[in-house]
Design an enzyme around this catalytic site. Structure first.
Site, PDB file in Angstrom:
ATOM      1  N   PHE A 270      -1.874  17.021   4.380  1.00  0.00           N
ATOM      2  CA  PHE A 270      -2.104  16.258   3.680  1.00  0.00           C
ATOM      3  C   PHE A 270      -1.318  16.356   2.527  1.00  0.00           C
ATOM      4  CE2 PHE A 270      -4.478  15.159   0.079  1.00  0.00           C
ATOM      5  CZ  PHE A 270      -5.458  15.181   0.489  1.00  0.00           C
TER       6      PHE A 270
ATOM      7  N   GLU B 105       1.073  -1.204   0.123  1.00  0.00           N
ATOM      8  CA  GLU B 105       0.103  -0.360   0.416  1.00  0.00           C
ATOM      9  C   GLU B 105       1.224   1.447  -0.174  1.00  0.00           C
ATOM     10  OE1 GLU B 105      -2.682   1.212  -0.571  1.00  0.00           O
ATOM     11  OE2 GLU B 105      -4.740  -0.188   0.509  1.00  0.00           O
ATOM     12  N   ASP B 106      -0.229   1.971  -1.080  1.00  0.00           N
ATOM     13  CA  ASP B 106       1.179   3.778  -0.368  1.00  0.00           C
ATOM     14  C   ASP B 106       0.946   4.014   0.868  1.00  0.00           C
ATOM     15  OD1 ASP B 106      -1.610   4.013  -1.194  1.00  0.00           O
ATOM     16  OD2 ASP B 106      -1.227   5.535  -1.968  1.00  0.00           O
TER      17      ASP B 106
ATOM     18  N   ARG C 284       0.755  12.471  -8.273  1.00  0.00           N
ATOM     19  CA  ARG C 284       1.123  11.206  -7.869  1.00  0.00           C
ATOM     20  C   ARG C 284       2.750  10.557  -8.862  1.00  0.00           C
ATOM     21  NH1 ARG C 284      -3.358   7.591  -6.661  1.00  0.00           N
ATOM     22  NH2 ARG C 284      -5.406   7.954  -7.907  1.00  0.00           N
TER      23      ARG C 284
HETATM   24  C1  PRP Z   1      -5.736   5.421  -0.957  1.00  0.00           C
HETATM   25  C2  PRP Z   1      -4.491   4.451  -0.463  1.00  0.00           C
HETATM   26  C3  PRP Z   1      -5.311   3.330   0.401  1.00  0.00           C
HETATM   27  C4  PRP Z   1      -6.188   3.990   1.167  1.00  0.00           C
HETATM   28  C5  PRP Z   1      -5.832   4.238   2.995  1.00  0.00           C
HETATM   29  O1  PRP Z   1      -6.731   4.403  -1.669  1.00  0.00           O
HETATM   30  O2  PRP Z   1      -3.855   4.195  -1.486  1.00  0.00           O
HETATM   31  O3  PRP Z   1      -5.383   2.073  -0.197  1.00  0.00           O
HETATM   32  O4  PRP Z   1      -6.700   5.244   1.022  1.00  0.00           O
HETATM   33  O5  PRP Z   1      -7.024   4.940   3.406  1.00  0.00           O
HETATM   34  P1  PRP Z   1      -7.779   4.423   4.118  1.00  0.00           P
HETATM   35  O6  PRP Z   1      -6.624   3.890   5.547  1.00  0.00           O
HETATM   36  O7  PRP Z   1      -8.401   5.713   5.115  1.00  0.00           O
HETATM   37  O8  PRP Z   1      -9.098   3.676   3.386  1.00  0.00           O
HETATM   38  P2  PRP Z   1      -7.279   5.578  -2.505  1.00  0.00           P
HETATM   39  O9  PRP Z   1      -8.771   4.826  -2.426  1.00  0.00           O
HETATM   40  O10 PRP Z   1      -7.192   7.227  -2.306  1.00  0.00           O
HETATM   41  O11 PRP Z   1      -7.252   5.020  -4.133  1.00  0.00           O
HETATM   42  P3  PRP Z   1      -5.716   5.885  -4.948  1.00  0.00           P
HETATM   43  O12 PRP Z   1      -4.905   4.304  -3.737  1.00  0.00           O
HETATM   44  O13 PRP Z   1      -6.123   5.551  -6.243  1.00  0.00           O
HETATM   45  O14 PRP Z   1      -5.355   6.874  -4.784  1.00  0.00           O
END
Ligand code: PRP
Length: 196
Positions: free
Chosen positions: A162, A108-109, A175
């Site tokens: 942020f 995950e990022d 990104r």
């Molecule tokens: C982001 C990130 C995680 C999630 C984390 O994804 O990549 O999957 O949010 O947030 P949380 O811990 O509050 O659930 P996003 O839905 O923004 O999609 P992306 O990876 O396409 O940017």
């Protein structure tokens, strides 16, 4: 077209710091799976699963720092933020193959509230992998709503700022920044005003 760097308030993690941390994470992961974390009964390669789209730059660099045989696959989920309630995550693209009896490392990022990861972990556990671990580039524990176990963390961000860049977006942008930066407040506050 304007550049995007002027929309960044400050650089939080520079490209060299990211590169160095990714190298260490890759070495740690390789060491762990060589010495006990691997449980696949058939000895198949580690399966690295990237969660689209934010994990792409991190995964691309991380896999090249892991000196082990591995495969990678991707899953895309719709965030609970987009009109769904917390805890509910819809699969937009599922994995290509079964993870039964495989050693799986989710990449995950960012782990923010933990809701997305919590949902993915439940889903994956139900598919009976041999082992299941998580590696995130960024952990933001101040925002946590659900307790999730994360085995490998690149950077912990202690404040609620942020962050964008190196895969992390705001409205799908930023990104492609090579660093992790703090987005200028006006950028997302202006957008909120426009939404009204
Ligand atoms: C982001 C990130 C995680 C999630 C984390 O994804 O990549 O999957 O949010 O947030 P949380 O811990 O509050 O659930 P996003 O839905 O923004 O999609 P992306 O990876 O396409 O940017």
């Amino acid at each position: 077209m304007k550049g995007i760097r002027e929309e960044i308030e400050r650089v939080l993690i520079a490209p060299q710091e990211i590169a160095e941390r990714v190298r260490l994470l890759g070495a740690e992961i390789a060491r762990d799976y060589r010495s006990g974390a691997a449980k696949d009964p058939y000895g198949r390669p580690l399966l690295v699963v990237g969660i689209l789209k934010g994990a792409i730059p991190f995964l691309a660099d991380l896999i090249r720092a892991i000196d082990l045989p591995l495969e990678y696959d991707f899953m895309s989920v719709s965030s609970y933020r987009n009109g769904t309630s917390p805890g509910e995550v819809r699969i937009l693209k599922d994995l290509d193959r079964s993870i039964a009896k495989r050693d799986v490392l989710i990449v995950e990022d960012i782990v923010d509230t933990g809701n997305t990861l919590d949902h993915i972990l439940r889903l994956f556990r139900a598919r009976s992998p041999a082992s299941l671990r998580v590696c995130t580039l960024i952990d933001k524990p101040v925002r946590r709503e659900v307790d999730v176990e994360v085995h490998y963390v690149g950077f912990t961000i202690p404040e609620d700022v942020f962050v964008v860049g190196y895969g992390l977006d705001y409205a799908e942008l930023y990104r492609n920044l090579p660093f992790i930066g703090v987005l200028r407040r006006e950028i997302y506050e202006e957008a909120r005003v426009e939404d009204r």
